[in-house]
Design a protein around this motif. Structure first.
Motif, PDB file in Angstrom:
ATOM      1  N   THR A  35     113.692 -65.958  17.889  1.00  0.00           N
ATOM      2  CA  THR A  35     114.945 -66.236  18.594  1.00  0.00           C
ATOM      3  C   THR A  35     114.816 -67.602  19.258  1.00  0.00           C
ATOM      4  OG1 THR A  35     114.109 -65.260  20.613  1.00  0.00           O
ATOM      5  CG2 THR A  35     115.275 -63.772  19.088  1.00  0.00           C
ATOM      6  N   PHE A  36     115.906 -68.056  19.892  1.00  0.00           N
ATOM      7  CA  PHE A  36     115.844 -69.352  20.567  1.00  0.00           C
ATOM      8  C   PHE A  36     114.866 -69.298  21.738  1.00  0.00           C
ATOM      9  CE2 PHE A  36     117.501 -72.663  23.522  1.00  0.00           C
ATOM     10  CZ  PHE A  36     117.146 -73.749  22.745  1.00  0.00           C
ATOM     11  N   ALA A  37     114.822 -68.162  22.438  1.00  0.00           N
ATOM     12  CA  ALA A  37     113.885 -68.002  23.568  1.00  0.00           C
ATOM     13  C   ALA A  37     112.442 -68.102  23.068  1.00  0.00           C
ATOM     14  CB  ALA A  37     114.122 -66.668  24.257  1.00  0.00           C
ATOM     15  N   GLU A  38     112.168 -67.467  21.926  1.00  0.00           N
ATOM     16  CA  GLU A  38     110.817 -67.535  21.346  1.00  0.00           C
ATOM     17  C   GLU A  38     110.520 -68.950  20.845  1.00  0.00           C
ATOM     18  OE1 GLU A  38     110.356 -62.932  19.732  1.00  0.00           O
ATOM     19  OE2 GLU A  38     111.519 -64.353  18.564  1.00  0.00           O
ATOM     20  N   LYS A  50     106.551 -64.921  17.782  1.00  0.00           N
ATOM     21  CA  LYS A  50     107.548 -64.001  17.205  1.00  0.00           C
ATOM     22  C   LYS A  50     107.249 -62.557  17.582  1.00  0.00           C
ATOM     23  CE  LYS A  50     105.628 -63.199  12.581  1.00  0.00           C
ATOM     24  NZ  LYS A  50     105.393 -61.772  12.666  1.00  0.00           N
ATOM     25  N   THR A  51     108.294 -61.749  17.622  1.00  0.00           N
ATOM     26  CA  THR A  51     108.134 -60.335  17.925  1.00  0.00           C
ATOM     27  C   THR A  51     107.382 -59.673  16.785  1.00  0.00           C
ATOM     28  OG1 THR A  51     110.285 -60.459  19.008  1.00  0.00           O
ATOM     29  CG2 THR A  51     109.406 -58.252  18.606  1.00  0.00           C
ATOM     30  N   LYS A  52     106.436 -58.809  17.138  1.00  0.00           N
ATOM     31  CA  LYS A  52     105.616 -58.119  16.127  1.00  0.00           C
ATOM     32  C   LYS A  52     106.522 -57.352  15.162  1.00  0.00           C
ATOM     33  CE  LYS A  52     101.041 -56.066  16.363  1.00  0.00           C
ATOM     34  NZ  LYS A  52     100.340 -57.341  16.234  1.00  0.00           N
ATOM     35  N   GLY A  53     106.258 -57.493  13.871  1.00  0.00           N
ATOM     36  CA  GLY A  53     107.033 -56.766  12.869  1.00  0.00           C
ATOM     37  C   GLY A  53     108.271 -57.498  12.375  1.00  0.00           C
TER      38      GLY A  53
END
Length: 181
Positions: free
Chosen positions: A78-81, A70-73
């Motif tokens: 997302t589906f890409a993640e 996951k993106t920090k924060g």
């Protein structure tokens, strides 16, 4: 029949996986649009689709991978993640397969799946509950606490009301002091 090119098959399979991702992403969240998934729903999806088997892949593994991709924060992926997370988990889940085969095997587990409500609490009316909630089944003294329509008469239906007029609430001999002394 002409054989379909492999990218077409792959994209078709991906759209089924993405559809499953979206169904799990909106599960339990009325405001969700289905393009981001919370850790709770990611864990649910892994469990219900069989990616998490409790041996090779545990709930701890799933949580670690979720937090890694996951993106920090943020608190969602997302589906890409999600695809990145599956690449991490598939080799743990299918250790005897190549990474590509393992990924395909994981996607095969996921595609077409919907979130179930397994393990949710259902109301039960078994045995004693009915006996306790149906006043017609009351007998003895308790029966007198209800009128003809089986409505409780509250305190008025009880005959054992105590006279709480004295200083000590449950003291039965109020006003008898003079008689004794």
């Amino acid at each position: 029949a002409p054989s379909l090119p492999t990218p077409f098959l792959h994209s078709n399979k991906m759209s089924e996986v993405e559809a499953a991702f979206r169904r799990f992403a909106v599960y339990g969240d009325t405001s969700a649009r289905g393009n981001k998934m919370t850790g709770k729903n990611f864990s649910k999806m892994c469990k219900e689709c069989g990616v998490m088997d409790g041996k090779a892949v545990t709930s701890t593994d799933v949580d670690i991978v979720f937090n890694k991709v996951k993106t920090k924060g943020t608190r969602t992926i997302t589906f890409a993640e999600f695809q990145q997370a599956m690449k991490e988990l598939c080799t743990k889940r299918f250790q005897d397969k190549s990474p590509e085969e393992a990924l395909q095997a994981v996607y095969a587990l996921i595609k077409g799946k919907k979130p179930g409500s397994a393990g949710t609490t259902k109301t039960i009316k078994v045995g004693g509950v009915d006996r306790l909630t149906k006043t017609t089944k009351y007998n003895g003294r308790h029966k007198e606490r209800f009128d003809k329509s089986n409505k409780g008469e509250r305190l008025a239906g009880r005959q054992d009301l105590t006279d709480n007029s004295s200083y000590i609430g449950a003291y039965k001999g109020a006003g008898t002091y003079d008689e004794i002394h």
